[in-house]
Design an enzyme around this catalytic site. Structure first.
Site, PDB file in Angstrom:
ATOM      1  N   CYS A 190      43.696  35.295  39.341  1.00  0.00           N
ATOM      2  CA  CYS A 190      42.686  36.323  39.666  1.00  0.00           C
ATOM      3  C   CYS A 190      41.576  36.313  38.625  1.00  0.00           C
ATOM      4  O   CYS A 190      40.432  35.974  38.907  1.00  0.00           O
ATOM      5  CB  CYS A 190      43.321  37.723  39.674  1.00  0.00           C
ATOM      6  SG  CYS A 190      44.591  37.949  40.886  1.00  0.00           S
TER       7      CYS A 190
HETATM    8  N1  SAJ Z   1      44.663  39.188  29.150  1.00  0.00           N
HETATM    9  C1  SAJ Z   1      44.238  39.204  27.833  1.00  0.00           C
HETATM   10  N2  SAJ Z   1      43.913  40.402  27.269  1.00  0.00           N
HETATM   11  C2  SAJ Z   1      43.999  41.580  27.966  1.00  0.00           C
HETATM   12  C3  SAJ Z   1      44.434  41.533  29.311  1.00  0.00           C
HETATM   13  C4  SAJ Z   1      44.762  40.334  29.875  1.00  0.00           C
HETATM   14  O1  SAJ Z   1      44.145  38.164  27.184  1.00  0.00           O
HETATM   15  O2  SAJ Z   1      43.718  42.630  27.385  1.00  0.00           O
HETATM   16  C5  SAJ Z   1      45.000  37.911  29.781  1.00  0.00           C
HETATM   17  C6  SAJ Z   1      46.451  37.849  30.224  1.00  0.00           C
HETATM   18  O3  SAJ Z   1      47.259  37.357  29.189  1.00  0.00           O
HETATM   19  C7  SAJ Z   1      46.373  36.871  31.398  1.00  0.00           C
HETATM   20  C8  SAJ Z   1      44.997  37.132  31.977  1.00  0.00           C
HETATM   21  O4  SAJ Z   1      44.237  37.772  30.951  1.00  0.00           O
HETATM   22  O5  SAJ Z   1      46.458  35.550  30.952  1.00  0.00           O
HETATM   23  C9  SAJ Z   1      45.007  38.028  33.217  1.00  0.00           C
HETATM   24  O6  SAJ Z   1      45.783  39.142  32.887  1.00  0.00           O
HETATM   25  P1  SAJ Z   1      45.802  40.469  33.827  1.00  0.00           P
HETATM   26  O7  SAJ Z   1      46.512  41.541  33.055  1.00  0.00           O
HETATM   27  O8  SAJ Z   1      44.454  40.769  34.326  1.00  0.00           O
HETATM   28  O9  SAJ Z   1      46.806  40.090  34.985  1.00  0.00           O
HETATM   29  P2  SAJ Z   1      46.544  39.452  36.411  1.00  0.00           P
HETATM   30  O10 SAJ Z   1      45.817  38.189  36.389  1.00  0.00           O
HETATM   31  O11 SAJ Z   1      47.871  39.474  37.060  1.00  0.00           O
HETATM   32  O12 SAJ Z   1      45.548  40.483  37.095  1.00  0.00           O
HETATM   33  C10 SAJ Z   1      46.019  41.295  38.111  1.00  0.00           C
HETATM   34  C11 SAJ Z   1      44.803  41.801  38.843  1.00  0.00           C
HETATM   35  N3  SAJ Z   1      45.234  42.476  40.042  1.00  0.00           N
HETATM   36  C12 SAJ Z   1      44.574  42.266  41.185  1.00  0.00           C
HETATM   37  O13 SAJ Z   1      43.621  41.541  41.258  1.00  0.00           O
HETATM   38  C13 SAJ Z   1      45.096  42.972  42.376  1.00  0.00           C
HETATM   39  C14 SAJ Z   1      44.034  42.774  37.960  1.00  0.00           C
HETATM   40  O14 SAJ Z   1      42.986  43.388  38.720  1.00  0.00           O
HETATM   41  C15 SAJ Z   1      44.948  43.838  37.433  1.00  0.00           C
HETATM   42  O15 SAJ Z   1      44.194  44.753  36.628  1.00  0.00           O
HETATM   43  C16 SAJ Z   1      46.026  43.162  36.594  1.00  0.00           C
HETATM   44  O16 SAJ Z   1      46.778  42.347  37.517  1.00  0.00           O
HETATM   45  C17 SAJ Z   1      46.934  44.180  35.958  1.00  0.00           C
HETATM   46  O17 SAJ Z   1      46.395  45.198  35.453  1.00  0.00           O
HETATM   47  O18 SAJ Z   1      48.133  43.908  35.895  1.00  0.00           O
END
Ligand code: SAJ
Length: 435
Positions: free
Chosen positions: A273
């Site tokens: 995503c």
């Molecule tokens: N990450 C960081 N720092 C942060 C947050 C994330 O480095 O502060 C990295 C994570 O390690 C990962 C990537 O970014 O590699 C994405 O992380 P994510 O927490 O955004 O997780 P995703 O990719 O599973 O995003 C999904 C998305 N959900 C949908 O699109 C329906 C996102 O919008 C959500 O906010 C996220 O899940 C969530 O909050 O779990």
């Protein structure tokens, strides 16, 4: 559309038959929610093996809530098929297929294929909804003409809307029903019908004036995350230069109860995503506005360089022990893109390992959920996590802190640990170096 009232009645009475095209975690989660809301549902997928599993009540789709799947099966109102003609008797057809990125441009081939199938069997009075993440204009520019190849006219014979998926696999705080849904139609009737449908599935529906607004809302949600992750990643690099603890700075800033939302630095941005959705936006802004989306493109640049930056910091840590990367044994822990998932897509772990391997290190990895991984054309089998595999490494690099990791045990049996996630946090341990 002449029989919108009939469709609305069928939705309210649950006589509306629902087809969900694409049974990945998004489509299957929707299909289960619709069945649990007493709709009759058919889940379609071109992957015959997946359909065979689902038909035999085997949940082989990662990221789908097992209790929800079982509850849907128990209703007896859900079935699975690869036969595209199953959409012809349906009142509502929802398309939930992948929208990957190829060479920094949208790949809508799966959407095209799904539209061809739906168009072939489209009947008057149907509501069609796209859920796949895509750039603003896709529903109008691509789906509308594709579906009108059926000979039916959008607005007169069928309705067309967009509602971005918000499934978050593994999220135990929010289930399907508790996450609000954004809905926008190509016509007010489409917005109304789609709003009524989703209102049967979730507690709150946000109706917007167009499909473009709904399409862009989704991209804003994930671009927001991407840009803010880049902000703290650049802060981490600056803080290292200034010898300030970026984790302490973020903790302090997060004490502000309004106007701030903490994000955390890391080795890069993975998943299917956050690193990819913004690519759709950047591509479309360049195509349609003839300009760069500068903040986004800078963020992509910052996040894209984090794996190499982390590899450099690992080299610095080794250097402090009078060792070079070249010839060092390096054990990487956690290659999934985020903790406690088995999904390695776009994970920054691979480019980190690639960079260290190119500098001459002997790189091994462990991940409790992922048995093999590849980088630089090398396929690696997982190394078992033992005292010996830890102690034989010159440095252990923690990329993804799965909850099964016993961090104190890891530090105890390692010469040196580089913690790319501040997972050790409060455990101030002398042989642990933090990003
Ligand atoms: N990450 C960081 N720092 C942060 C947050 C994330 O480095 O502060 C990295 C994570 O390690 C990962 C990537 O970014 O590699 C994405 O992380 P994510 O927490 O955004 O997780 P995703 O990719 O599973 O995003 C999904 C998305 N959900 C949908 O699109 C329906 C996102 O919008 C959500 O906010 C996220 O899940 C969530 O909050 O779990």
């Amino acid at each position: 559309m002449k029989d919108t009232a009939s469709l609305r009645r069928r939705i309210l009475s649950r006589n509306a038959r629902v087809a969900v095209v694409g049974q990945g975690y998004v489509g299957l989660s929707l299909a289960c929610a619709a069945a649990e809301s007493s709709f009759s549902v058919v889940g379609l997928d071109v992957d015959g093996a997946r359909i065979n599993d689902l038909s035999r009540e085997i949940l082989s789709v990662p990221g789908v809530d097992e209790p929800s799947f079982r509850a849907a099966l128990a209703t007896g109102r859900i079935r699975f098929t690869s036969d595209g003609s199953s959409t012809k008797d349906c009142d509502i057809v929802v398309i939930c297929v992948p929208t990957p990125v190829r060479d920094h441009a949208p790949d809508l081939s799966f959407v095209h294929e799904a539209c061809a199938t739906v168009s072939k069997h489209l009947s008057s009075g149907t509501l069609v909804v796209l859920e796949s993440t895509t750039y603003p204009g896709t529903t109008e520019e691509l789906l509308k003409p594709a579906l009108e190849l059926s000979g039916l006219q959008m607005g007169k014979d069928f309705l067309l809307a967009y509602s971005p998926e918000r499934i978050d696999p593994g999220n135990e705080e929010y289930d399907f029903r508790s996450v609000p849904r954004v809905v926008g139609g190509l016509t007010p009737e489409a917005t109304g019908a789609a709003t009524l449908f989703y209102a049967q599935l979730v507690d709150k529906v946000i109706s917007v004036s167009s499909t473009r607004a709904a399409e862009l809302a989704k991209l804003l949600e994930n671009t927001f995350r991407h840009v803010n992750i880049a902000l703290v990643n650049e802060m981490a690099m600056i803080c290292h230069e200034m010898d300030i603890d970026v984790w302490e700075v973020i903790m302090a800033a997060a004490s502000k109860p309004f106007g701030f939302m903490p994000f955390y630095p890391g080795p890069g941005v993975g998943g299917h995503c956050i690193p990819l959705d913004p690519e759709y936006l950047a591509w479309q802004v360049r195509r349609d506005a003839g300009r760069q989306f500068r903040v986004l493109e800078e963020a992509q640049d910052v996040n894209g360089q984090m794996p190499v930056y982390v590899a450099g910091r690992v080299g610095e840590a080794l250097n402090e022990t009078r060792k070079s990367v070249k010839g060092s044994e390096i054990l990487v822990l956690g290659v999934a893109y985020k903790p406690d998932v088995a999904d390695p897509r776009e994970s920054p772990a691979m480019p980190v390992m690639s960079a260290l391997h190119k500098k001459g290190a002997r790189v091994r990895f462990h991940d409790p959920h992922i048995p093999t991984c590849s980088f630089n054309g090398t396929v690696l089998e997982r190394t078992e996590l033992t005292q010996r595999s830890l102690s034989s490494a010159d440095i252990v690099v923690l990329i993804t802190p799965h909850k099964v990791y016993d961090l104190e045990w890891i530090a105890k049996h390692s010469h040196l640990v580089f913690d790319a996630r501040n997972a050790f946090g409060e455990l101030k341990i002398s042989n642990v170096v933090t990003l």
